[in-house]
Design a protein around this motif. Sequence first.
Motif, PDB file in Angstrom:
ATOM      1  N   ALA A  95       0.836  -1.202   0.000  1.00 14.25           N
ATOM      2  CA  ALA A  95       0.000   0.000   0.000  1.00 14.25           C
ATOM      3  C   ALA A  95       0.873   1.255   0.000  1.00 14.25           C
ATOM      4  O   ALA A  95       0.604   2.211  -0.734  1.00 14.25           O
ATOM      5  N   LEU A  96       1.934   1.253   0.813  1.00 13.23           N
ATOM      6  CA  LEU A  96       2.839   2.404   0.850  1.00 13.23           C
ATOM      7  C   LEU A  96       3.526   2.591  -0.502  1.00 13.23           C
ATOM      8  O   LEU A  96       3.618   3.710  -1.008  1.00 13.23           O
ATOM      9  N   LEU A  97       4.003   1.502  -1.099  1.00 13.69           N
ATOM     10  CA  LEU A  97       4.642   1.613  -2.421  1.00 13.69           C
ATOM     11  C   LEU A  97       3.666   2.159  -3.456  1.00 13.69           C
ATOM     12  O   LEU A  97       4.040   2.978  -4.292  1.00 13.69           O
ATOM     13  N   ASP A  98       2.403   1.695  -3.395  1.00 14.06           N
ATOM     14  CA  ASP A  98       1.392   2.189  -4.336  1.00 14.06           C
ATOM     15  C   ASP A  98       1.148   3.682  -4.144  1.00 14.06           C
ATOM     16  O   ASP A  98       1.036   4.433  -5.118  1.00 14.06           O
ATOM     17  N   LEU A  99       1.050   4.113  -2.876  1.00 17.21           N
ATOM     18  CA  LEU A  99       0.832   5.535  -2.606  1.00 17.21           C
ATOM     19  C   LEU A  99       2.017   6.366  -3.089  1.00 17.21           C
ATOM     20  O   LEU A  99       1.841   7.413  -3.721  1.00 17.21           O
ATOM     21  N   LEU A 100       3.222   5.907  -2.784  1.00 20.41           N
ATOM     22  CA  LEU A 100       4.409   6.650  -3.212  1.00 20.41           C
ATOM     23  C   LEU A 100       4.537   6.664  -4.729  1.00 20.41           C
ATOM     24  O   LEU A 100       4.962   7.659  -5.315  1.00 20.41           O
ATOM     25  N   ALA A 101       4.151   5.560  -5.369  1.00 26.54           N
ATOM     26  CA  ALA A 101       4.234   5.490  -6.832  1.00 26.54           C
ATOM     27  C   ALA A 101       3.280   6.486  -7.488  1.00 26.54           C
ATOM     28  O   ALA A 101       3.515   6.914  -8.622  1.00 26.54           O
ATOM     29  N   ALA A 102       2.210   6.857  -6.784  1.00 22.93           N
ATOM     30  CA  ALA A 102       1.245   7.804  -7.331  1.00 22.93           C
ATOM     31  C   ALA A 102       1.780   9.238  -7.330  1.00 22.93           C
ATOM     32  O   ALA A 102       1.235  10.104  -7.999  1.00 22.93           O
ATOM     33  N   LEU A 103       2.846   9.484  -6.572  1.00 21.01           N
ATOM     34  CA  LEU A 103       3.435  10.823  -6.521  1.00 21.01           C
ATOM     35  C   LEU A 103       4.285  11.069  -7.761  1.00 21.01           C
ATOM     36  O   LEU A 103       4.923  10.151  -8.269  1.00 21.01           O
ATOM     37  N   PRO A 104       4.335  12.325  -8.227  1.00 25.19           N
ATOM     38  CA  PRO A 104       5.276  12.642  -9.299  1.00 25.19           C
ATOM     39  C   PRO A 104       6.705  12.340  -8.824  1.00 25.19           C
ATOM     40  O   PRO A 104       7.011  12.464  -7.633  1.00 25.19           O
ATOM     41  N   GLU A 128       9.694  13.735  -8.803  1.00 26.56           N
ATOM     42  CA  GLU A 128      10.483  14.684  -8.019  1.00 26.56           C
ATOM     43  C   GLU A 128       9.949  14.802  -6.595  1.00 26.56           C
ATOM     44  O   GLU A 128      10.716  14.914  -5.639  1.00 26.56           O
ATOM     45  N   ARG A 129       8.637  14.764  -6.436  1.00 26.26           N
ATOM     46  CA  ARG A 129       8.050  14.840  -5.090  1.00 26.26           C
ATOM     47  C   ARG A 129       8.326  13.552  -4.316  1.00 26.26           C
ATOM     48  O   ARG A 129       8.616  13.586  -3.123  1.00 26.26           O
ATOM     49  N   ARG A 130       8.232  12.418  -5.007  1.00 27.35           N
ATOM     50  CA  ARG A 130       8.513  11.135  -4.351  1.00 27.35           C
ATOM     51  C   ARG A 130       9.958  11.102  -3.860  1.00 27.35           C
ATOM     52  O   ARG A 130      10.227  10.694  -2.737  1.00 27.35           O
ATOM     53  N   GLU A 131      10.873  11.551  -4.701  1.00 28.90           N
ATOM     54  CA  GLU A 131      12.279  11.554  -4.321  1.00 28.90           C
ATOM     55  C   GLU A 131      12.514  12.434  -3.094  1.00 28.90           C
ATOM     56  O   GLU A 131      13.176  12.021  -2.134  1.00 28.90           O
ATOM     57  N   ALA A 132      11.961  13.641  -3.088  1.00 27.44           N
ATOM     58  CA  ALA A 132      12.140  14.551  -1.948  1.00 27.44           C
ATOM     59  C   ALA A 132      11.540  13.962  -0.684  1.00 27.44           C
ATOM     60  O   ALA A 132      12.131  14.044   0.401  1.00 27.44           O
ATOM     61  N   PHE A 133      10.379  13.335  -0.799  1.00 27.36           N
ATOM     62  CA  PHE A 133       9.707  12.739   0.361  1.00 27.36           C
ATOM     63  C   PHE A 133      10.524  11.570   0.911  1.00 27.36           C
ATOM     64  O   PHE A 133      10.729  11.456   2.121  1.00 27.36           O
ATOM     65  N   VAL A 134      10.998  10.708   0.046  1.00 27.27           N
ATOM     66  CA  VAL A 134      11.781   9.545   0.482  1.00 27.27           C
ATOM     67  C   VAL A 134      13.081   9.994   1.156  1.00 27.27           C
ATOM     68  O   VAL A 134      13.441   9.490   2.224  1.00 27.27           O
ATOM     69  N   LEU A 135      13.761  10.946   0.549  1.00 28.17           N
ATOM     70  CA  LEU A 135      15.030  11.408   1.120  1.00 28.17           C
ATOM     71  C   LEU A 135      14.850  12.009   2.510  1.00 28.17           C
ATOM     72  O   LEU A 135      15.617  11.709   3.423  1.00 28.17           O
TER      73      LEU A 135
END
Length: 199
Positions: free
Chosen positions: A126-135, A137-144
């Motif tokens: 579920a977390l991977l699916d939610l993160l995959a829905a992010l653009p 650049e936003r996903r990268e910033a959030f993960v970092l």
Amino acid sequence: MITSAWPDESVTAWALAARGGDPDAVERFVRALHRDVRRYVTHLSADPQAADDLAQDTFLRALGSLHRFEGRSSARSWLLSIARRSVCDSLRHAAARPRLADRADWRVAAELAQPHGLPGFDDGIALLDLLAALPGERREAFVLTQLLGLPYAEAAEVSGCPVGTVRSRVARARATLVDLLAAAEAQACAAAPAARPAA
């Protein structure tokens, strides 16, 4: 937020000692950052199956260029920058070659090969699916910043953009994730059968 078990000062000191030829420092450096690198490449590539190969490629590149590391930034930031380039190169390479499957319906075979019933597995998906829905650049910033615990300045260094841009991307990623969670919860409530009154 999940933070690394090792402070940046220690990791950077190990990287500098490893640059000087200390084999124990090399081992400590790799062990201290392996989890962060693996997480980062998993989310950045959106391919958990390729994470081990990408992490290995990152460390091979880093150890091969360790002689150029001078400690002006943290070793964690330096290594995550290398991880980012490794993922970009991998995606570029994958886009250039055709993909073949030995089965007519390869999607069903891939779904059947996935593990199920493990504790936390569904939450992780579920977390991977939610993160995959992010653009991206936003996903990268959030993960970092939120998963790897990097300060915004280091995340900006890794991403190659201003600190304010990272802050903006993280804020927008959070807002999008909140909206996605609310929509998923509303959908789950609507799909659940209404409770019947006792007769």
